[in-house]
Write a protein that holds these residues in place. Sequence first.
Motif, PDB file in Angstrom:
ATOM      1  N   ARG A 164      66.868 -15.888  -0.958  1.00 20.71           N
ATOM      2  CA  ARG A 164      66.379 -14.551  -1.366  1.00 20.71           C
ATOM      3  C   ARG A 164      67.562 -13.642  -1.694  1.00 20.71           C
ATOM      4  NH1 ARG A 164      62.464 -14.702   3.475  1.00 20.71           N
ATOM      5  NH2 ARG A 164      60.631 -15.724   2.578  1.00 20.71           N
ATOM      6  N   HIS A 165      68.613 -13.755  -0.880  1.00 20.80           N
ATOM      7  CA  HIS A 165      69.808 -12.937  -1.087  1.00 20.80           C
ATOM      8  C   HIS A 165      70.462 -13.274  -2.440  1.00 20.80           C
ATOM      9  CE1 HIS A 165      73.461 -10.737  -0.012  1.00 20.80           C
ATOM     10  NE2 HIS A 165      74.158 -11.789  -0.435  1.00 20.80           N
ATOM     11  N   VAL A 166      70.608 -14.566  -2.723  1.00 23.22           N
ATOM     12  CA  VAL A 166      71.239 -15.010  -3.985  1.00 23.22           C
ATOM     13  C   VAL A 166      70.478 -14.442  -5.181  1.00 23.22           C
ATOM     14  CG1 VAL A 166      71.633 -17.034  -5.459  1.00 23.22           C
ATOM     15  CG2 VAL A 166      72.305 -17.094  -3.045  1.00 23.22           C
ATOM     16  N   LEU A 167      69.152 -14.558  -5.155  1.00 25.02           N
ATOM     17  CA  LEU A 167      68.351 -14.065  -6.286  1.00 25.02           C
ATOM     18  C   LEU A 167      68.394 -12.542  -6.370  1.00 25.02           C
ATOM     19  CD1 LEU A 167      65.279 -16.500  -6.159  1.00 25.02           C
ATOM     20  CD2 LEU A 167      67.240 -16.565  -7.710  1.00 25.02           C
ATOM     21  N   SER A 168      68.446 -11.886  -5.213  1.00 24.48           N
ATOM     22  CA  SER A 168      68.527 -10.415  -5.220  1.00 24.48           C
ATOM     23  C   SER A 168      69.846  -9.932  -5.823  1.00 24.48           C
ATOM     24  CB  SER A 168      68.382  -9.868  -3.796  1.00 24.48           C
ATOM     25  OG  SER A 168      67.120 -10.186  -3.284  1.00 24.48           O
ATOM     26  N   VAL A 169      70.931 -10.642  -5.529  1.00 27.43           N
ATOM     27  CA  VAL A 169      72.242 -10.307  -6.104  1.00 27.43           C
ATOM     28  C   VAL A 169      72.164 -10.344  -7.630  1.00 27.43           C
ATOM     29  CG1 VAL A 169      74.613 -11.182  -6.394  1.00 27.43           C
ATOM     30  CG2 VAL A 169      73.613 -11.029  -4.108  1.00 27.43           C
ATOM     31  N   LEU A 170      71.343 -11.248  -8.165  1.00 22.24           N
ATOM     32  CA  LEU A 170      71.191 -11.382  -9.620  1.00 22.24           C
ATOM     33  C   LEU A 170      70.069 -10.496 -10.177  1.00 22.24           C
ATOM     34  CD1 LEU A 170      71.577 -15.258  -9.727  1.00 22.24           C
ATOM     35  CD2 LEU A 170      73.251 -13.596 -10.560  1.00 22.24           C
ATOM     36  N   ASN A 171      69.634  -9.532  -9.343  1.00 18.66           N
ATOM     37  CA  ASN A 171      68.560  -8.601  -9.740  1.00 18.66           C
ATOM     38  C   ASN A 171      67.237  -9.310 -10.032  1.00 18.66           C
ATOM     39  OD1 ASN A 171      69.893  -6.097  -9.536  1.00 18.66           O
ATOM     40  ND2 ASN A 171      71.048  -6.594 -11.398  1.00 18.66           N
ATOM     41  N   LYS A 172      67.002 -10.426  -9.347  1.00 18.08           N
ATOM     42  CA  LYS A 172      65.741 -11.161  -9.502  1.00 18.08           C
ATOM     43  C   LYS A 172      64.900 -10.955  -8.241  1.00 18.08           C
ATOM     44  CE  LYS A 172      66.342 -12.779 -13.591  1.00 18.08           C
ATOM     45  NZ  LYS A 172      65.395 -12.445 -14.671  1.00 18.08           N
ATOM     46  N   ASN A 173      64.515  -9.689  -8.008  1.00 19.81           N
ATOM     47  CA  ASN A 173      63.828  -9.349  -6.755  1.00 19.81           C
ATOM     48  C   ASN A 173      62.411  -9.920  -6.686  1.00 19.81           C
ATOM     49  OD1 ASN A 173      66.035  -7.885  -5.719  1.00 19.81           O
ATOM     50  ND2 ASN A 173      65.517  -6.173  -7.058  1.00 19.81           N
ATOM     51  N   GLN A 174      61.725  -9.950  -7.829  1.00 19.81           N
ATOM     52  CA  GLN A 174      60.373 -10.526  -7.830  1.00 19.81           C
ATOM     53  C   GLN A 174      60.432 -12.014  -7.505  1.00 19.81           C
ATOM     54  OE1 GLN A 174      59.002  -9.073 -11.755  1.00 19.81           O
ATOM     55  NE2 GLN A 174      57.090  -8.558 -10.702  1.00 19.81           N
ATOM     56  N   GLU A 175      61.407 -12.707  -8.093  1.00 18.55           N
ATOM     57  CA  GLU A 175      61.583 -14.137  -7.818  1.00 18.55           C
ATOM     58  C   GLU A 175      61.968 -14.355  -6.351  1.00 18.55           C
ATOM     59  OE1 GLU A 175      62.152 -13.682 -12.224  1.00 18.55           O
ATOM     60  OE2 GLU A 175      62.626 -12.542 -10.424  1.00 18.55           O
ATOM     61  N   ALA A 176      62.838 -13.489  -5.850  1.00 22.45           N
ATOM     62  CA  ALA A 176      63.254 -13.602  -4.442  1.00 22.45           C
ATOM     63  C   ALA A 176      62.049 -13.508  -3.510  1.00 22.45           C
ATOM     64  CB  ALA A 176      64.273 -12.511  -4.110  1.00 22.45           C
ATOM     65  N   ALA A 177      61.117 -12.648  -3.847  1.00 21.72           N
ATOM     66  CA  ALA A 177      59.923 -12.447  -3.009  1.00 21.72           C
ATOM     67  C   ALA A 177      59.004 -13.665  -3.022  1.00 21.72           C
ATOM     68  CB  ALA A 177      59.161 -11.209  -3.475  1.00 21.72           C
ATOM     69  N   ARG A 178      59.153 -14.535  -4.032  1.00 20.45           N
ATOM     70  CA  ARG A 178      58.274 -15.709  -4.129  1.00 20.45           C
ATOM     71  C   ARG A 178      58.740 -16.891  -3.278  1.00 20.45           C
ATOM     72  NH1 ARG A 178      56.563 -17.826  -9.720  1.00 20.45           N
ATOM     73  NH2 ARG A 178      55.256 -19.034  -8.321  1.00 20.45           N
ATOM     74  N   ILE A 179      59.935 -16.798  -2.732  1.00 16.50           N
ATOM     75  CA  ILE A 179      60.402 -17.893  -1.862  1.00 16.50           C
ATOM     76  C   ILE A 179      59.557 -17.875  -0.594  1.00 16.50           C
ATOM     77  CG2 ILE A 179      62.335 -18.729  -0.466  1.00 16.50           C
ATOM     78  CD1 ILE A 179      64.170 -17.815  -2.705  1.00 16.50           C
ATOM     79  N   LEU A 180      59.006 -19.032  -0.269  1.00 13.47           N
ATOM     80  CA  LEU A 180      58.032 -19.122   0.818  1.00 13.47           C
ATOM     81  C   LEU A 180      58.657 -18.781   2.166  1.00 13.47           C
ATOM     82  CD1 LEU A 180      56.482 -22.559  -0.248  1.00 13.47           C
ATOM     83  CD2 LEU A 180      55.519 -20.293  -0.686  1.00 13.47           C
ATOM     84  N   SER A 181      57.912 -18.016   2.971  1.00 14.82           N
ATOM     85  CA  SER A 181      58.330 -17.827   4.362  1.00 14.82           C
ATOM     86  C   SER A 181      58.179 -19.167   5.070  1.00 14.82           C
ATOM     87  CB  SER A 181      57.458 -16.778   5.046  1.00 14.82           C
ATOM     88  OG  SER A 181      57.758 -15.517   4.493  1.00 14.82           O
ATOM     89  N   ASN A 182      59.050 -19.420   6.035  1.00 13.38           N
ATOM     90  CA  ASN A 182      59.090 -20.758   6.621  1.00 13.38           C
ATOM     91  C   ASN A 182      59.728 -20.684   8.002  1.00 13.38           C
ATOM     92  OD1 ASN A 182      58.850 -23.590   6.641  1.00 13.38           O
ATOM     93  ND2 ASN A 182      60.958 -23.832   5.942  1.00 13.38           N
TER      94      ASN A 182
END
Length: 474
Positions: A164-182
């Motif tokens: 989630r952090h990696v995608l957020s750094v790239l301004n991909k916050n919607q994609e980051a939110a799609r990573i499943l909780s686990n």
Amino acid sequence: MATGWGSLLQDEKQLQALAQEAVDRALAEGVLLRTSQQPSCSDVVSYAPFTLFPSLVPSALIEQAYAVQMDFNLLVDAVSQNAAFLEQTLASTIRRDDFTARLFDIHKQVLKEGVAQTVFLGLNRSDYMFQHNADGPPALKQIEINTISASFGGLTSRTPAVHRHVLSVLNKNQEAARILSNEPCKGLALGIAKAWELYGSANALVLLIAQEKERNIFDQRAIENELLARNIHVIRRRFEDVSEKGSLDSDRRLFMDGQEVAVVYFRDGYMPSQYSVQNWEARLLLERSRAVKCPDIATQLAGTKKVQQELSRRGVLERLLPGQPEAVARLRATFAGLYSLDMGEEGDQAVAKALAAPQRFVLKPQREGGGNNLYGEEMVEALERLKDSEERASYILMEKIEPKPFDSCLLRPGSPIRVVQCISELGIFGVYVRHGQTYVMNKHVGHLLRTKAIEHADGGVAAGVAVLDNPYPV
């Protein structure tokens, strides 16, 4: 990168910077291993290897794997309770495989004396690959089920935050939110806690059987910490300690250093190299006790490759799970082709099939821990050597699952960052608790995605081949 993420990166410099940021986040989240140079009791640690980006996985396959997990829990438990089935299935294997034979001897001794245990706990992990179909969607195919020391529930609970952090750094916050909780760590601890509670002794402990040199200790500590938060105390001991200081009272209650033990959780004891004469004696002592074993010896035997192969025979699932046609259908849909190598016509045909098309098969011994299977030339050499020997019965033959490779960036301590062709393996963690004949718990509690370069035929994270990953559902 053809993972769907490569277009987010402008150049090599950005890749290096992002990788460093990902590693720092992994260290901060506690995605840690001890180093191979200092595997025990050291303050020197490194990050556990992982992918820079999550890997795309069809959501239908993730859902299918979750949907069948409770069926697999019931199946493993049914096999463990069926002494006749285990004896019949493993008869040829124990003649030629000394390790399985030693486990089976303990199983027989426990049955003869009478099983003292009344609460049964399963913490397992069913592993799958995605069979590529040229003319249709990929299919979920089971590789194996791990019934002892199913690992990485602790570390994989911490990896979603990294991706989630990696995608957020790239301004991909919607994609980051799609990573499943686990959080399999919480679920595995919940199972142990329920078994501890049903054992019914408020001061009793959980005994974790550990290896002396354990790189993957932080994975185990995560579960220990969850239990401690519930005021359940865990002690870590080796088989040697049990041999020296373990004892049973007249009611077959287990005591370690004078303290009663409610649950024995094995994170050791799944490979022949982990047993000395002293360790076998310790294992027998534990199995004879009233304590809840995770797994008990019958459940460890239920996880053997030979049992997996026998379960794929027509009519076997129906016998073990009577009146459950939907469960049988869900289970069977995940089976790859499995073949017996017992002496006789059926085994001869399997050997001939594998020698005629070695690229289509894998040869599997009765071993856990990764890195044991034989492919290609090695498989052919082994089969040529074994084809007229009863020793071949200690192996099974399995259809090779062929996933579609994809590009991924693997991050490993001390290794250059490189984008390589990879395949993934999805594991689903399952937990069940049975009290007498009543199921008190049966659930799936999370997943583990591991990814490895296609140059490696076999081996997991602990074996230094695969890396931790997260599924990105598509």
